[in-house]
Design a protein around this motif. Structure first.
Motif, short mmCIF file in Angstrom:
data_model
loop_
_atom_site.label_atom_id
_atom_site.label_comp_id
_atom_site.label_asym_id
_atom_site.label_seq_id
_atom_site.Cartn_x
_atom_site.Cartn_y
_atom_site.Cartn_z
N ASN A 179 -14.83 -3.58 -2.12
CA ASN A 179 -13.77 -2.59 -1.94
C ASN A 179 -12.41 -3.19 -2.27
OD1 ASN A 179 -12.33 -3.54 0.60
ND2 ASN A 179 -14.40 -3.30 1.45
N VAL A 180 -11.43 -2.35 -2.44
CA VAL A 180 -10.11 -2.78 -2.92
C VAL A 180 -9.46 -3.77 -1.96
CG1 VAL A 180 -7.77 -2.01 -3.47
CG2 VAL A 180 -9.73 -0.69 -4.27
N TYR A 181 -9.50 -3.49 -0.66
CA TYR A 181 -8.85 -4.42 0.29
C TYR A 181 -9.56 -5.77 0.29
CZ TYR A 181 -6.51 -6.28 4.38
OH TYR A 181 -5.77 -7.09 5.21
N ASP A 182 -10.88 -5.76 0.37
CA ASP A 182 -11.62 -7.02 0.43
C ASP A 182 -11.56 -7.80 -0.87
OD1 ASP A 182 -12.24 -6.60 3.06
OD2 ASP A 182 -14.32 -6.00 2.71
N LEU A 183 -11.29 -7.10 -1.97
CA LEU A 183 -11.10 -7.80 -3.24
C LEU A 183 -9.98 -8.81 -3.12
CD1 LEU A 183 -11.56 -8.10 -6.33
CD2 LEU A 183 -9.94 -6.22 -6.63
N PHE A 184 -8.90 -8.42 -2.45
CA PHE A 184 -7.77 -9.32 -2.29
C PHE A 184 -8.05 -10.41 -1.26
CE2 PHE A 184 -5.99 -5.85 -4.58
CZ PHE A 184 -5.01 -6.42 -5.38
N VAL A 185 -8.83 -10.08 -0.24
CA VAL A 185 -9.27 -11.11 0.71
C VAL A 185 -10.08 -12.17 -0.03
CG1 VAL A 185 -10.64 -11.59 2.78
CG2 VAL A 185 -9.31 -9.46 2.63
N TRP A 186 -10.98 -11.71 -0.90
CA TRP A 186 -11.83 -12.64 -1.66
C TRP A 186 -11.00 -13.49 -2.62
CZ3 TRP A 186 -13.20 -13.99 -6.57
CH2 TRP A 186 -14.38 -14.71 -6.72
N MET A 187 -10.01 -12.89 -3.26
CA MET A 187 -9.17 -13.66 -4.19
C MET A 187 -8.43 -14.78 -3.45
SD MET A 187 -7.56 -11.15 -7.06
CE MET A 187 -6.74 -10.03 -5.94
#
Length: 537
Positions: A179-187
Motif C-alpha cells: 500500500n502507499v503508506y507502507d511503501l514509504f515505510v519500506w523505502m
C-alpha cells in the motif's frame, strides 16, 4: 459533541469514499520489475500520453545511460560489490529515463516539484502549516488521508523481497505489492538497513539516509514524494504535510485521540482503542530477524504501533528539545565537517540530526539531541531507525526538522559547493543518487531553498522587515566572529592616528614660529616673489 467513535466512523467513511487506485511514487516501478527489464538493466517505461519510452515522441525525455559519480567515498564502508545499493541503481538498472525541462518521473510523466500544468510550466507554491493551526475539518481530512494511504495499493510501484543475487541476477524477479503508506515505510527501511554479507554476517555501519550529509536532502525528497502521493490518491492538489513544532514542549501534545493517538488505558505501550491508528499494523521492524535469515523485509504485518512517550531512558534523552538548542544549531556556519558522519564536530547537520550536543556542537553519541531526541522520546516504533516511519508522527516530526534545515539555508545562503562533493560516507556525496528512489535524485539537487521546490512553511513567511533582517544575519554573524580583531584594529588605528596628529601639529607650530622670525628678512630680499611662489608650491 460527537463521540470519538463517531469521529472515527466519519473519518473512515471519508477515507473509504476517497479510495481510488491512482499512480504512486516510490521505489521499483512496476513496469520495470520483470525479467526482461532486469536482464537488460533498463527502466524506461512508456509515457501514457504518447506510448513512447520516457515520452520521447513528445520531447519529455529519453532513455539514457546512467552517469555515476566517480568521487571517492569515506572509509566507513570498506567493501565493494557486496550491497545492491552501491552506485545506486546500477545493480538493477544502468539505463533510465532522463527527463527534459520541468518534466519528472520514472517515465517523465510528471512535473518537477514546484511546477504544474499540462506542460509543467506553471509555478506553484504550497504552504505547510502547524498541525495545531488546522481547523477541525482540515485536521480530520489529514487523518482520513493517512488512513486512505494505508489502505490504497500502490498501482505504479512494488517492493523488492530479495537481493539481486537472490533474484538470480534478474532472471527470477522477487517483488510484491504494497500500500502507499507502507511503501514509504519500506523505502525508509531499505535505505537504512544493514548490509548482508552472507552466512550470519552483516555490516551495520552503513546508512544511505542517516548519519552523513545526505540526511537532510534525503528526508526532504522523502516528504515531497509522500506529499505528492497523497495529492494524487485523493485528488487534493492543495494538500501539504502539517508539522509539529516540538520546541519547549512539556510532553507529546499530539499524542491524543483527537490527533495522532492517545495512550491505551491498560497497556501504556499501545495506542488508545479510540485512536484512529489503533488498528494499524507495522512492517519492517525486525531487523535482527532479517539479518539472521539474510533476507529483506517483505512487508508482512508485525503487530500494532508501539508508543510510550516520555517513559524513555532519561539519561540519554532527558526532555524534548528547547528553542535555545534550535537557535544554537542554526548559528553553526558549517553544514558538514571532519569525518562527515555521526562523529563530526561543529557540523550543523550532525547537530540537527542529534549526534552532537545541541549546546556545544561536539559529537556525543551517548546522548540524543534535537531530531534524535524526538525519536527516543516516543519510546516505541519511532525509536528504531529502520521501522520508525510506521508511526504517523514521523511525517509531522520530519516536516519540522526540514523547516529547521530551511531556516539554516535562508540564514547562511550556502553555495552548492558547501555540500561535500567527495569523501562522505557511501551514498552521501553531492552527485550520488539517493537510495532507493526511482526516478533518480542526486543529493545536491535538494540542497536549495524550499521555495525553489514549490513549498514553504507558515511560520517562515515573515514580513519584509524580518526577511531583510534574515538577509543581514549571516553578515552580522561574520562580523561577530571577527569583532575582536575589528576592535583591536580600531584601537591600534586610533593610537597611530593620535601620534601622527601630534607630530603634524608639532611640525606646524614649529614652522609658524620659524616663518615669523625670518619674515622681515624675506620681505627685505629682492627675490621675495620667487621665494613666495616656491613656498606656496
Amino acid at each position: 459533541m460527537l463521540s470519538c467513535c463517531s469521529v472515527r466512523m466519519s473519518l473512515f467513511a471519508m477515507g473509504f469514499l476517497l479510495v481510488v487506485l491512482q499512480p504512486s511514487t516510490g521505489q521499483f516501478p512496476r513496469a520495470c520489475a520483470n525479467t526482461p527489464s532486469l536482464l537488460r538493466k533498463e527502466c524506461c517505461p512508456p509515457w501514457d500520453g504518447d506510448g513512447s519510452p520516457c515520452g520521447e515522441l513528445s520531447r519529455r525525455g529519453s532513455c539514457q545511460n546512467i552517469l555515476l559519480s566517480q568521487a571517492p567515498l569515506g572509509p566507513q564502508f570498506p567493501f565493494s560489490g557486496v550491497d545492491d545499493r552501491e552506485d545506486w541503481p546500477s545493480v538493477f538498472y544502468n539505463r533510465t529515463c532522463k527527463c527534459e525541462g520541468n518534466f519528472m518521473g520514472f517515465s517523465c510523466g510528471e512535473c518537477k516539484f514546484g511546477f504544474s500544468g499540462r506542460n509543467c510550466t506553471e509555478r506553484r507554491l504550497r504552504t505547510r502549516r502547524n498541525i495545531f493551526q488546522l481547523t477541525t475539518s482540515e485536521k480530520d481530512k489529514f487523518l482520513a488521508y493517512l488512513n486512505l494511504a494505508k489502505n490504497t495499493p500502490s498501482q505504479d510501484y512494488v517492493i523488492a523481497t530479495g537481493t539481486y543475487a537472490q533474484m538470480n541476477n534478474g532472471s527470477n524477479p522477487m517483488f510484491r505489492n504494497i500500500n502507499v503508506y507502507d511503501l514509504f515505510v519500506w523505502m525508509h527501511y531499505y535505505a537504512s538497513r544493514d548490509t548482508l554479507l552472507g552466512g550470519s554476517n552483516v555490516w551495520r555501519d552503513i546508512d544511505f539516509a542517516h548519519e552523513a550529509p545526505g540526511f537532510l536532502p534525503w528526508h526532504r525528497v522523502f516528504l515531497l514524494m509522500w506529499e505528492r502521493e497523497i495529492q494524487k490518491i485523493t485528488g487534493d492538489e492543495n494538500f501539504t504535510i502539517p508539522y509539529w513544532d516540538w520546541r519547549d514542549a512539556e510532553d507529546c501534545v499530539v499524542c491524543t485521540d483527537e490527533y495522532m493517538g492517545g495512550r491505551h488505558p491498560t497497556n501504556p505501550n499501545l495506542l488508545s482503542p479510540a485512536s484512529f491508528f489503533f488498528s494499524w499494523q507495522v512492517i519492517c521492524t525486525r531487523s535482527e530477524e532479517y539479518n539472521s535469515q539474510q533476507a529483506l523485509c517483505n512487508a508482512t504485518s508485525e503487530g500494532p504501533i508501539l508508543r510510550n512517550p516520555g517513559n524513555n531512558d532519561k539519561s540519554r534523552t532527558p526532555r524534548l528539545p528547547s528553542s535555545a538548542e534550535v537557535e544554537f544549531c542554526l548559528s553553526l556556519t558549517q553544514y558538514e565537517s571532519g569525518s562527515m558522519d555521526k562523529m563530526a564536530n561543529y557540523s550543523f547537520r550532525n547537530t540537527l540530526e542529534g549526534f552532537a550536543d545541541p549546546r556545544t556542537a561536539i559529537s556525543n553519541i551517548s546522548q540524543s539531541g534535537l531530531h534524535n531526541a524526538l525519536h527516543i522520546y516516543m519510546n516505541g516504533s519511532m525509536s528504531q531507525v529502520q521501522g520508525s516511519a510506521n508511526d504517523p508522527i514521523f511525517v509531522l516530526h520530519h516536516a519540522f526538522v526540514d523547516s529547521i534545515f530551511e531556516r539554516w539555508l535562508r540564514r547562511h545562503r550556502p553555495m552548492l559547493e558547501v555540500y561535500p562533493a567527495a569523501n562522505a560516507p557511501i551514498g552521501h556525496n553531492r552527485e550520488n543518487y539517493m537510495v532507493p528512489f526511482i526516478p533518480l535524485y542526486r543529493n545536491g539537487e535538494f540542497f536549495k531553498p524550499s521555495r525553489e521546490l514549490g513549498y514553504d512553511y507558515e511560520y517562515l513567511q515573515e514580513p519584509e522587515l524580518d526577511s531583510f533582517q534574515e538577509f543581514l544575519t549571516p553578515y552580522l554573524e561574520q562580523a561577530r566572529q571577527i569583532w575582536g580583531w575589528l576592535v583591536g584594529a580600531a584601537v591600534i588605528g586610533g593610537i597611530v592616528t593620535a601620534v601622527l596628529t601630534g607630530l603634524i601639529l608639532a611640525c606646524w607650530k614649529k614652522r609658524r614660529g620659524t616663518a615669523s622670525e625670518i619674515q622681515p628678512l624675506l620681505t627685505e630680499s629682492e627675490d621675495y616673489n620667487n621665494m613666495c611662489y616656491q613656498s606656496n608650491f
